[in-house]
Design a protein around this motif. Structure first.
Motif, PDB file in Angstrom:
ATOM      1  N   THR A  68       5.923  -0.009 -65.090  1.00 45.95           N
ATOM      2  CA  THR A  68       5.238  -1.267 -65.530  1.00 45.95           C
ATOM      3  C   THR A  68       4.453  -0.999 -66.790  1.00 45.95           C
ATOM      4  N   ASP A  69       4.069  -1.907 -67.508  1.00 50.40           N
ATOM      5  CA  ASP A  69       3.400  -1.690 -68.878  1.00 50.40           C
ATOM      6  C   ASP A  69       1.721  -1.564 -68.531  1.00 50.40           C
ATOM      7  N   THR A  70       1.159  -2.054 -67.561  1.00 53.07           N
ATOM      8  CA  THR A  70      -0.339  -2.217 -67.545  1.00 53.07           C
ATOM      9  C   THR A  70      -0.678  -2.031 -66.125  1.00 53.07           C
ATOM     10  N   ILE A  71      -1.596  -1.440 -65.701  1.00 53.51           N
ATOM     11  CA  ILE A  71      -2.276  -1.247 -64.359  1.00 53.51           C
ATOM     12  C   ILE A  71      -3.334  -2.149 -64.710  1.00 53.51           C
ATOM     13  N   ILE A  72      -3.766  -3.175 -63.746  1.00 57.54           N
ATOM     14  CA  ILE A  72      -4.853  -4.132 -63.935  1.00 57.54           C
ATOM     15  C   ILE A  72      -5.918  -3.792 -62.526  1.00 57.54           C
ATOM     16  N   LEU A  73      -6.943  -3.048 -62.903  1.00 50.30           N
ATOM     17  CA  LEU A  73      -8.111  -2.782 -61.944  1.00 50.30           C
ATOM     18  C   LEU A  73      -8.941  -4.236 -61.677  1.00 50.30           C
ATOM     19  N   ALA A  74      -8.849  -4.680 -60.530  1.00 52.11           N
ATOM     20  CA  ALA A  74      -9.749  -5.926 -60.303  1.00 52.11           C
ATOM     21  C   ALA A  74     -10.795  -5.827 -59.805  1.00 52.11           C
ATOM     22  N   GLY A  75     -11.957  -6.008 -59.944  1.00 53.43           N
ATOM     23  CA  GLY A  75     -13.233  -5.827 -59.475  1.00 53.43           C
ATOM     24  C   GLY A  75     -13.555  -6.789 -58.055  1.00 53.43           C
ATOM     25  N   LEU A  76     -14.021  -6.213 -56.882  1.00 53.96           N
ATOM     26  CA  LEU A  76     -14.273  -7.160 -55.977  1.00 53.96           C
ATOM     27  C   LEU A  76     -15.624  -6.877 -55.320  1.00 53.96           C
ATOM     28  N   GLY A  77     -16.571  -6.393 -56.450  1.00 55.99           N
ATOM     29  CA  GLY A  77     -17.862  -6.219 -55.943  1.00 55.99           C
ATOM     30  C   GLY A  77     -18.020  -5.243 -54.821  1.00 55.99           C
ATOM     31  N   HIS A  78     -19.418  -5.377 -54.064  1.00 53.77           N
ATOM     32  CA  HIS A  78     -19.625  -4.337 -52.947  1.00 53.77           C
ATOM     33  C   HIS A  78     -18.761  -4.794 -51.735  1.00 53.77           C
ATOM     34  N   PHE A  79     -18.313  -4.093 -51.178  1.00 55.57           N
ATOM     35  CA  PHE A  79     -17.495  -3.972 -49.842  1.00 55.57           C
ATOM     36  C   PHE A  79     -18.029  -4.597 -48.812  1.00 55.57           C
ATOM     37  N   ASP A  80     -19.336  -4.657 -48.413  1.00 55.67           N
ATOM     38  CA  ASP A  80     -20.167  -5.149 -47.222  1.00 55.67           C
ATOM     39  C   ASP A  80     -20.591  -6.871 -48.059  1.00 55.67           C
ATOM     40  N   GLU A  84     -14.208 -14.540 -49.190  1.00 58.17           N
ATOM     41  CA  GLU A  84     -13.104 -15.478 -49.669  1.00 58.17           C
ATOM     42  C   GLU A  84     -13.187 -15.881 -51.009  1.00 58.17           C
ATOM     43  N   GLU A  85     -14.523 -16.456 -51.485  1.00 56.65           N
ATOM     44  CA  GLU A  85     -14.859 -16.959 -52.941  1.00 56.65           C
ATOM     45  C   GLU A  85     -14.691 -15.795 -53.906  1.00 56.65           C
ATOM     46  N   ILE A  86     -15.103 -14.693 -53.263  1.00 57.79           N
ATOM     47  CA  ILE A  86     -14.945 -13.591 -54.396  1.00 57.79           C
ATOM     48  C   ILE A  86     -13.691 -13.117 -54.819  1.00 57.79           C
ATOM     49  N   LEU A  87     -12.651 -13.209 -53.630  1.00 57.03           N
ATOM     50  CA  LEU A  87     -11.445 -12.880 -53.530  1.00 57.03           C
ATOM     51  C   LEU A  87     -10.648 -14.183 -54.741  1.00 57.03           C
ATOM     52  N   ALA A  91      -8.902 -13.256 -58.304  1.00 54.59           N
ATOM     53  CA  ALA A  91      -7.501 -13.513 -58.392  1.00 54.59           C
ATOM     54  C   ALA A  91      -7.280 -14.342 -59.461  1.00 54.59           C
ATOM     55  N   GLU A  92      -8.087 -15.624 -59.708  1.00 50.84           N
ATOM     56  CA  GLU A  92      -7.961 -16.580 -60.632  1.00 50.84           C
ATOM     57  C   GLU A  92      -8.101 -15.753 -62.151  1.00 50.84           C
ATOM     58  N   ASN A  93      -9.169 -14.846 -62.046  1.00 48.13           N
ATOM     59  CA  ASN A  93      -9.390 -14.071 -63.328  1.00 48.13           C
ATOM     60  C   ASN A  93      -8.210 -13.294 -63.817  1.00 48.13           C
ATOM     61  N   VAL A  94      -7.634 -12.726 -62.920  1.00 48.33           N
ATOM     62  CA  VAL A  94      -6.325 -11.753 -63.142  1.00 48.33           C
ATOM     63  C   VAL A  94      -5.215 -12.533 -63.419  1.00 48.33           C
ATOM     64  N   LEU A  95      -4.824 -13.736 -63.021  1.00 48.85           N
ATOM     65  CA  LEU A  95      -3.777 -14.694 -63.461  1.00 48.85           C
ATOM     66  C   LEU A  95      -4.226 -15.393 -64.750  1.00 48.85           C
ATOM     67  N   ARG A  96      -5.354 -15.902 -64.897  1.00 43.96           N
ATOM     68  CA  ARG A  96      -5.646 -16.238 -66.122  1.00 43.96           C
ATOM     69  C   ARG A  96      -5.516 -15.270 -67.400  1.00 43.96           C
ATOM     70  N   ALA A 120      -4.346 -13.440 -42.825  1.00 42.72           N
ATOM     71  CA  ALA A 120      -4.035 -14.972 -43.337  1.00 42.72           C
ATOM     72  C   ALA A 120      -4.977 -15.238 -44.185  1.00 42.72           C
ATOM     73  N   VAL A 121      -6.244 -14.960 -43.989  1.00 44.01           N
ATOM     74  CA  VAL A 121      -7.237 -15.568 -44.717  1.00 44.01           C
ATOM     75  C   VAL A 121      -7.267 -14.910 -46.102  1.00 44.01           C
ATOM     76  N   VAL A 122      -6.986 -13.662 -46.187  1.00 41.02           N
ATOM     77  CA  VAL A 122      -7.085 -12.867 -47.603  1.00 41.02           C
ATOM     78  C   VAL A 122      -5.914 -13.333 -48.243  1.00 41.02           C
ATOM     79  N   LEU A 123      -4.601 -13.556 -47.506  1.00 44.63           N
ATOM     80  CA  LEU A 123      -3.541 -14.233 -48.268  1.00 44.63           C
ATOM     81  C   LEU A 123      -3.856 -15.375 -49.045  1.00 44.63           C
ATOM     82  N   LYS A 124      -4.388 -16.327 -48.357  1.00 43.26           N
ATOM     83  CA  LYS A 124      -4.516 -17.641 -48.652  1.00 43.26           C
ATOM     84  C   LYS A 124      -5.559 -17.629 -49.954  1.00 43.26           C
ATOM     85  N   SER A 125      -6.654 -16.900 -49.751  1.00 46.45           N
ATOM     86  CA  SER A 125      -7.620 -16.836 -50.699  1.00 46.45           C
ATOM     87  C   SER A 125      -7.239 -16.190 -52.004  1.00 46.45           C
ATOM     88  N   LEU A 126      -6.160 -15.088 -51.846  1.00 45.97           N
ATOM     89  CA  LEU A 126      -5.537 -14.489 -52.941  1.00 45.97           C
ATOM     90  C   LEU A 126      -4.766 -15.524 -53.672  1.00 45.97           C
TER      91      LEU A 126
END
Length: 199
Positions: A68-80, A84-87, A91-96, A120-126
């Motif tokens: 792969t040419d690039t590894i993209i680290l995508a920030g998800l904020g604080h774990f706790d 779904e909105e954060i994900l 994901a939108e920022n990654v694709l854009r 299922a929720v994570v997949l749909k949000s992603l």
């Protein structure tokens, strides 16, 4: 494309990893980190990448042994505080970002899956985030492929079942979908190169 394992040699222009703030990278990130000489761990420890919501860090792989040419680290904020909105936003920022930088394909694990939210929720949000970025940014239809990778067989079956179900819903409206499933062989053992002075 759907791969049964997250393979360090997955063939894609970019590999995406979701990273929580103040949480040491683990799982697939550890395997990739080994291949890039510990750079991912070093960058997160030094706060060169903080993992804030929607923040991206694009790391070229250079001459490291990856396909792969690039590894993209995508920030998800604080774990706790993960939602779904954060994900979706991340994901939108990654694709854009991929579209704007002419990266026409990416491979990723189901990032955020270890947060306690159902698969299922994570997949749909992603996918919601990916498709939102795709529809908004990819006006020339240059982006070609998203590869989802999963090593755990039970989760893999969950993802596959949900992916087929979602493909017939409004989420996939105006998105051309082709399923291609592959099982990659186990990666060869990786020996960390040693550096020294040749006499």
């Amino acid at each position: 494309q759907f791969l049964r394992v997250f393979h360090v040699q997955v063939d894609a222009r970019a590999v995406v990893l979701g990273i929580f703030r103040d949480v040491a990278p683990s799982g697939p990130a550890t395997a990739l980190d080994l291949r890039v000489g510990g750079a991912i761990g070093d960058f997160t420890r030094r706060r060169m990448f903080s993992g804030n919501i929607g923040e991206l860090f694009m790391m070229p792989t250079g001459r490291h042994p990856l396909r792969t040419d690039t590894i993209i680290l995508a920030g998800l904020g604080h774990f706790d505080r993960f939602t779904e909105e954060i994900l979706q936003l991340t994901a939108e920022n990654v694709l854009r970002t991929c579209v704007r930088t002419n990266v026409e394909e990416l491979a990723t694990v189901l990032f955020g899956a270890g947060s306690g939210h159902p698969t299922a929720v994570v997949l749909k949000s992603l996918l919601t985030g990916f498709f939102r970025g795709l529809k908004d940014a990819d006006t020339n239809h240059d982006f070609r492929r998203i590869t989802l990778c999963e090593a755990d067989f039970t989760r893999y079956e969950e993802i596959k079942k949900e992916l087929f179900r979602l493909s017939s819903t409004e989420l996939f409206h105006d998105v051309e979908v082709t399923f291609d499933e592959s099982t990659l062989p186990a990666p060869a053992p990786f020996v960390v190169p040693t550096r020294g002075v040749v006499a």
